[in-house]
Design an enzyme around this catalytic site. Structure first.
Site, PDB file in Angstrom:
ATOM      1  N   HIS A 334       0.842  -1.188   0.000  1.00 13.40           N
ATOM      2  CA  HIS A 334       0.000   0.000   0.000  1.00 13.40           C
ATOM      3  C   HIS A 334       0.878   1.240   0.000  1.00 13.40           C
ATOM      4  O   HIS A 334       1.448   1.612   1.023  1.00 13.40           O
ATOM      5  CB  HIS A 334      -0.928  -0.011   1.233  1.00 13.40           C
ATOM      6  CG  HIS A 334      -2.012   1.034   1.172  1.00 13.40           C
ATOM      7  ND1 HIS A 334      -1.923   2.250   1.808  1.00 13.40           N
ATOM      8  CD2 HIS A 334      -3.223   1.039   0.538  1.00 13.40           C
ATOM      9  CE1 HIS A 334      -3.016   2.950   1.587  1.00 13.40           C
ATOM     10  NE2 HIS A 334      -3.826   2.239   0.821  1.00 13.40           N
ATOM     11  N   ILE A 340       1.266   4.808   3.844  1.00 16.65           N
ATOM     12  CA  ILE A 340       0.127   5.375   4.555  1.00 16.65           C
ATOM     13  C   ILE A 340      -0.761   4.214   5.000  1.00 16.65           C
ATOM     14  O   ILE A 340      -1.053   3.305   4.212  1.00 16.65           O
ATOM     15  CB  ILE A 340      -0.693   6.331   3.656  1.00 16.65           C
ATOM     16  CG1 ILE A 340       0.172   7.521   3.208  1.00 16.65           C
ATOM     17  CG2 ILE A 340      -1.929   6.825   4.383  1.00 16.65           C
ATOM     18  CD1 ILE A 340      -0.515   8.420   2.207  1.00 16.65           C
ATOM     19  N   GLY A 343      -7.140   3.505   5.149  1.00 14.06           N
ATOM     20  CA  GLY A 343      -8.229   4.050   5.951  1.00 14.06           C
ATOM     21  C   GLY A 343      -9.169   2.980   6.483  1.00 14.06           C
ATOM     22  O   GLY A 343      -9.650   3.082   7.609  1.00 14.06           O
ATOM     23  N   VAL A 344      -9.403   1.940   5.677  1.00 13.14           N
ATOM     24  CA  VAL A 344     -10.317   0.888   6.136  1.00 13.14           C
ATOM     25  C   VAL A 344      -9.743   0.146   7.330  1.00 13.14           C
ATOM     26  O   VAL A 344     -10.493  -0.328   8.199  1.00 13.14           O
ATOM     27  CB  VAL A 344     -10.646  -0.090   4.987  1.00 13.14           C
ATOM     28  CG1 VAL A 344     -11.482   0.584   3.936  1.00 13.14           C
ATOM     29  CG2 VAL A 344      -9.387  -0.692   4.385  1.00 13.14           C
ATOM     30  N   GLU A 348     -11.170  -0.361  11.003  1.00 11.80           N
ATOM     31  CA  GLU A 348     -11.214  -1.700  11.571  1.00 11.80           C
ATOM     32  C   GLU A 348     -10.617  -1.722  12.977  1.00 11.80           C
ATOM     33  O   GLU A 348     -11.174  -2.337  13.892  1.00 11.80           O
ATOM     34  CB  GLU A 348     -10.460  -2.674  10.667  1.00 11.80           C
ATOM     35  CG  GLU A 348     -10.211  -4.061  11.265  1.00 11.80           C
ATOM     36  CD  GLU A 348     -11.466  -4.871  11.525  1.00 11.80           C
ATOM     37  OE1 GLU A 348     -11.418  -5.802  12.346  1.00 11.80           O
ATOM     38  OE2 GLU A 348     -12.508  -4.569  10.905  1.00 11.80           O
TER      39      GLU A 348
END
Length: 429
Positions: A334, A340, A343-344, A348
């Site tokens: 990623h 970074i 976001g998910v 979570e």
């Protein structure tokens, strides 16, 4: 987190008197309370006997005293009561009040301290919450009050006051906050006031119950009260007030406070700064990863909670920590050249902390599992990168028939990084 147990009262204690500001008669009763209750003021003279939590979130006024409020209910001038509770090491208690203000008694902390001692203390089956400073904390307010709080092996207050009055002038003191030292050095110190301010205060609805029996009174040049209990009684009383106001942290404090020209407003602002420092630092975990794994079914690489640093079942609140390192497996694919955290996965991790909030509230948690049903109002405010520590704060908004709504926020260095609302259901495994 120290394993020292929480403490409550071993019995009841009762005191009567008038409020120094309201002038109204009131009876105060100290009562035992369950673990994790904290200190709560109960207004027995109001319909429904509403309770007001003694914490910084419920401070509604700091004008010549600290007032707590919940809805329309108020508990005025709580600092002397809180100071005595802190000095005795009481973590949980209900303080019943039959009027709007705690009785002033003789203007000192002594009657409250002695009443609690007569009721006795009992240990409880939960560890005490302790805030141990990991670095310096500074705070100041208009009017000249300034503070530095620093790490120390115990609780100590160094304090300087400066009044343009020949009976006071500039005074300094340093005091250990332990039951024995407090009883000898701070408990007898009385509140004080000036004749020149009396009419102005009474016009504002304050000092209605002040008199020579409960206040050290000074005119322009000298004392009107016959004798001081200490040559520096003024600075000692101010130190006791700091103990009471910082008791609204809802935790035992370990550190050294250096205060210059303190005020109730300044004390509360310092408390908020210490609270923020503790939240950022994370503190020692009240639930470590070993216990987390007993509650959550997730395992590496999907276990995204390192520890829980605060859990308040009465408020339905939990705070958890995720330390983000470059060794996280998701960084390999990623944005590998500009890592970074996805976001998910931030959401979570937040949800896992929320799951622990629910599981901690269940008696048969090992037989249950939390399934999330929906997420709303999800927002990412800033990127999370290797080296960051995310502090997740979740609060229960509603709980009904094993379905819960929670609001969550994640902070990095005190700045909001992500937020979301969750709905989850507790089900059998």
């Amino acid at each position: 987190m120290s394993q020292d147990p929480q403490q409550t009262l071993g019995g009841e204690a009762k005191l009567d008197g008038i409020g120094v500001h309201s002038g109204e008669a009131a009876t105060l009763r100290f009562l035992p309370a369950d673990p994790n209750t904290g200190i709560r003021f109960r207004r027995t003279d109001l319909d429904g006997a509403p309770e007001i939590p003694a914490d910084l979130d419920h401070v509604v006024a700091t004008d010549l005293g600290t007032t707590l409020g919940e809805g329309e209910a108020r508990a005025m001038t709580v600092e002397h009561v809180m100071s005595a509770l802190v000095a005795r090491g009481v973590d949980n208690a209900v303080v019943e009040l039959s009027g709007p203000e705690a009785p002033i008694r003789d203007g000192s902390f002594r009657d409250f301290f002695e009443a609690i001692g007569e009721a006795g203390l009992v240990e409880q089956d939960e560890p005490a919450r302790i805030i141990s400073l990991s670095g310096p904390v500074t705070s100041s307010v208009d009017g000249g009050a300034s503070y530095v709080a620093a790490p120390a092996p115990s609780y100590r207050i160094g304090i300087t006051i400066d009044f343009d009055h020949p009976a006071i002038g500039r005074q300094f003191g340093s005091f250990e906050i332990s039951p024995g030292a407090y009883e000898a050095e701070l408990a007898p110190a009385r509140t004080f006031g000036f004749v020149a301010e009396a009419e102005m205060l009474k016009a504002r609805g304050l000092a209605q119950g002040a008199n020579l029996e409960n206040t050290v009174v000074l005119d322009e040049d000298e004392l009107l009260t016959e004798d001081l209990r200490f040559p520096d009684e003024f600075v000692r009383h101010k130190a006791g007030d700091i103990v009471g106001d910082l008791g609204l942290l809802g935790a035992r404090l370990q550190g050294e406070i250096v205060a210059h020209r303190p005020s109730h407003k300044g004390n509360v602002e310092l408390g908020l700064a210490i609270e923020e420092h503790a939240r950022r630092a994370g503190g020692a975990g009240v639930v470590d990863v070993t216990k987390i794994m007993q509650y959550l079914p997730h395992r590496y690489p999907f276990l995204l909670v390192d520890r829980i640093v605060d859990y308040d079942p009465k408020r339905g609140r939990i705070v958890g920590i995720k330390n983000v390192t470059i060794n996280e497996p998701f960084f390999q694919g990623h944005y590998p050249d500009h890592p970074i955290m996805p976001g998910v996965l931030i959401v979570e991790a937040m949800a896992q902390v929320g799951g622990l909030l629910l599981m901690e509230s269940l008696e048969d948690a090992e037989d249950k599992v939390v399934y999330f049903m929906s997420m709303d109002n999800v927002k990412w405010r800033r990127p999370v990168v290797p080296g960051d520590q995310i502090v997740f704060e979740l609060e229960m908004i509603q709980y009904r028939r094993h379905v819960c709504r929670m609001q969550g926020k994640g902070y990095v260095d005190g700045q909001l990084a992500a937020e979301a609302e969750f709905m989850a259901r507790i089900m059998d495994r």
